[in-house]
Scaffold this motif. Structure first.
Motif, PDB file in Angstrom:
ATOM      1  N   ILE A 130       1.201  -0.583  -0.309  1.00 10.36           N
ATOM      2  CA  ILE A 130      -0.364   0.360   0.068  1.00 10.36           C
ATOM      3  C   ILE A 130       1.003   0.895  -0.253  1.00 10.36           C
ATOM      4  O   ILE A 130       1.555   1.570   0.765  1.00 10.36           O
ATOM      5  N   TYR A 131       0.555   2.449  -0.781  1.00 11.23           N
ATOM      6  CA  TYR A 131       1.494   3.198  -0.956  1.00 11.23           C
ATOM      7  C   TYR A 131       0.769   3.969  -1.063  1.00 11.23           C
ATOM      8  O   TYR A 131      -0.557   4.535  -1.001  1.00 11.23           O
ATOM      9  N   GLN A 132       1.331   5.606  -0.317  1.00  7.52           N
ATOM     10  CA  GLN A 132       0.358   6.450   0.268  1.00  7.52           C
ATOM     11  C   GLN A 132       0.509   7.495  -1.471  1.00  7.52           C
ATOM     12  O   GLN A 132       2.247   7.875  -2.101  1.00  7.52           O
ATOM     13  N   GLN A 133      -0.735   7.981  -1.988  1.00  2.67           N
ATOM     14  CA  GLN A 133      -0.485   8.031  -3.646  1.00  2.67           C
ATOM     15  C   GLN A 133      -0.646   9.683  -4.137  1.00  2.67           C
ATOM     16  O   GLN A 133      -0.396   9.797  -4.431  1.00  2.67           O
ATOM     17  N   TYR A 134      -0.355  10.606  -2.325  1.00  6.66           N
ATOM     18  CA  TYR A 134      -0.442  12.220  -2.537  1.00  6.66           C
ATOM     19  C   TYR A 134       1.078  12.262  -3.401  1.00  6.66           C
ATOM     20  O   TYR A 134       1.979  12.004  -3.320  1.00  6.66           O
ATOM     21  N   GLY A 135       0.596  12.852  -4.433  1.00  4.86           N
ATOM     22  CA  GLY A 135       1.916  13.775  -5.045  1.00  4.86           C
ATOM     23  C   GLY A 135       2.032  12.549  -6.508  1.00  4.86           C
ATOM     24  O   GLY A 135       3.289  12.779  -7.870  1.00  4.86           O
ATOM     25  N   VAL A 136       1.361  11.512  -6.965  1.00  2.00           N
ATOM     26  CA  VAL A 136       1.383  11.005  -7.901  1.00  2.00           C
ATOM     27  C   VAL A 136       1.125  11.240  -9.332  1.00  2.00           C
ATOM     28  O   VAL A 136       0.200  11.963  -8.456  1.00  2.00           O
ATOM     29  N   PHE A 183       9.759   0.735   0.047  1.00  5.53           N
ATOM     30  CA  PHE A 183      10.276   0.315  -1.250  1.00  5.53           C
ATOM     31  C   PHE A 183      10.967   1.737  -1.735  1.00  5.53           C
ATOM     32  O   PHE A 183      10.709   2.281  -2.056  1.00  5.53           O
ATOM     33  N   ASP A 184      12.415   1.222  -1.041  1.00  5.61           N
ATOM     34  CA  ASP A 184      12.847   2.586  -1.577  1.00  5.61           C
ATOM     35  C   ASP A 184      14.220   1.927  -3.568  1.00  5.61           C
ATOM     36  O   ASP A 184      14.951   1.683  -3.167  1.00  5.61           O
ATOM     37  N   SER A 188       8.402   1.480 -10.915  1.00  9.78           N
ATOM     38  CA  SER A 188       8.061   2.613  -9.900  1.00  9.78           C
ATOM     39  C   SER A 188       7.211   3.512 -10.870  1.00  9.78           C
ATOM     40  O   SER A 188       7.193   3.895 -11.676  1.00  9.78           O
ATOM     41  N   VAL A 189       5.871   3.824 -10.892  1.00 12.28           N
ATOM     42  CA  VAL A 189       4.570   4.258 -11.070  1.00 12.28           C
ATOM     43  C   VAL A 189       5.641   5.900 -10.522  1.00 12.28           C
ATOM     44  O   VAL A 189       4.587   7.347 -10.831  1.00 12.28           O
TER      45      VAL A 189
END
Length: 454
Positions: free
Chosen positions: A348-354, A422-423, A428-429
């Motif tokens: 689960i990724y933080q989508q803000y700013g994608v 995930f560094d 990556s999107v």
């Protein structure tokens, strides 16, 4: 009795703290007074305990009775309680383990309670002594004269995991136990995938601490490399969490064609000298018949666990698809049935700013909403849960420098046992990598409090 039933029985709550008809052994201290509230003042229109101070200072209450049942040393307990105040203020819950009148240990958590709303506090403690007592204190340090704090729905719950069905095989740096498969009795591992399975030593030097868990990814032909990576991680104090692609299709694996490959992998990992977490074909959504993927997991889980007592079998999904996507990917449809799974992983990724198709996402991903849903489901099926992948965009980290640390603290509140960032720029999107000072600082803050293998 099924494994899930066994874990649920181990996690049954002790009957404590509804504050409907009595104070459950609590008393005021340092001038504070306690009483039962009127009907409707508690959560769900019930009653609650009122802690009031006649003069400016702290409002505090302590338990005069024993909490915790008969237990062995190494038993994990989770203490939860809800508090409410008319104005925003800090409230602390302290749990002391006491044996024959002597303090054994203490664990404390603090929250900034929001004005007028119920806020939960949670403390995990693993007993160091057999049949010891747990004593509780709830304290708000800065309350005006005549001010009060409401307390409701206290529970003290023995937790399955280390000290339960598989027993304690080791101790983490925070003093909590862990099973042979690396399942912690309390605390949340914090770590990351780094680069393209790149040695994270240089990153750890920048962060000032080692990763508690390390995610790596391998094809079916990469078993030898995976074994070497697991050995290196364990030598550095990291828990290896590995994903593998499969040598055959999901259907062929489910029908047994890949048994020799899977058994060889498990047996080689059994000799690495510490716990390892393994996942097969993570994030399967859209890659084929999802029911065949489920059947593959059901076939491989008992094979791997029987071949290696130190290997935890994990199942890793995207998370979004399970809670917001097509019904075919819901947990009710795809979760393996009739077998024991050690850890459910979600990416689960933080989508803000994608940025996607020229449009920038300005809505923040609500991690608490995810955690609440996951933890409720996980308790129902008797499995531990973790984030297998997560990330924050550069824009999000600048807007909220504590976004990573906040997500970890919240995860601890809801019982997640591992957080893996995930560094990497692979597949990556968005710019997830820990390349900005804000992100490195936020991740270092979260990592500093993480338990790790000894």
């Amino acid at each position: 009795m099924t494994p899930a039933q066994s874990r649920s029985a181990a996690g049954a709550s002790l009957p404590t703290g509804d504050f409907e008809t009595h104070l459950d052994g609590f008393a005021g201290v340092d001038g504070s007074r306690v009483a039962l509230s009127r009907d409707g003042a508690g959560r769900n229109d019930s009653r609650a305990m009122v802690v009031r101070t006649p003069r400016a200072g702290q409002a505090a209450t302590v338990s005069k009775r024993r909490f915790a049942g008969t237990h062995a040393a190494g038993t994990a307990y989770v203490v939860r309680v809800w508090v409410r105040s008319a104005s925003a203020r800090q409230v602390a819950l302290r749990v002391r383990e006491v044996k024959q009148g002597r303090n054994v240990q203490a664990r404390t958590t603090r929250v900034a309670a929001k004005a007028g709303s119920w806020t939960r506090l949670k403390v995990r403690v693993t007993t160091k002594k057999r049949d010891s007592a747990l004593k509780l204190r709830i304290r708000a340090p800065h309350v005006p004269a005549g001010g009060k704090v409401l307390v409701d729905d206290l529970s003290v719950t023995p937790k399955g995991g280390a000290g339960a069905s598989e027993g304690v095989a080791g101790t983490l740096t925070n003093g909590c136990g862990r099973t042979a498969r690396g399942i912690p009795s309390c605390g949340t591992y914090v770590g990351a995938a780094h680069g393209s399975n790149t040695d994270p030593s240089a990153l750890e030097q920048q962060l000032g601490d080692r990763l508690a868990v390390r995610r790596t990814y391998f094809t079916s032909t990469g078993v030898a490399s995976a074994v070497r990576t697991a050995q290196a991680d364990l030598a550095a104090g990291r828990l290896p969490w590995m994903s593998f692609k499969l040598p055959y299709s999901w259907t062929e694996m489910a029908d047994g064609r890949g048994d020799a490959w899977a058994r060889d992998l498990a047996q080689r990992l059994a000799a690495v000298g510490g716990p390892v977490w393994v996942a097969f074909h993570h994030e399967p959504e859209g890659d084929g018949d999802i029911q065949e993927w489920r059947r593959m997991q059901e076939h491989l889980a008992p094979l791997v666990r029987a071949s290696a007592a130190n290997v935890a079998f994990t199942v890793v999904m995207t998370g979004w698809n399970q809670f917001y996507g097509d019904e075919q990917y819901s947990l009710a449809q795809i979760w393996p049935r009739g077998v024991e799974i050690d850890v459910a992983g979600f990416d689960i990724y933080q989508q803000y700013g994608v940025v996607k198709n020229g449009s920038t996402t300005t809505k923040w991903t609500d991690f608490e909403q995810y955690y609440r849903a996951i933890s409720t489901w996980a308790r129902g099926v008797g499995v531990d849960w973790a984030l297998g992948e997560t990330g924050v965009t550069d824009v999000a980290a600048e807007a909220r420098p504590t976004a990573i640390a906040d997500a970890v603290r919240l995860m601890e509140d809801y019982g997640g046992i591992a957080y893996s960032y995930f560094d990497s720029a692979l597949n990556s999107v968005a710019p997830w990598t820990l390349d900005t000072p804000a992100k490195r600082a936020g991740f270092a803050q979260a990592l500093a409090g993480s338990p790790s293998l000894k």
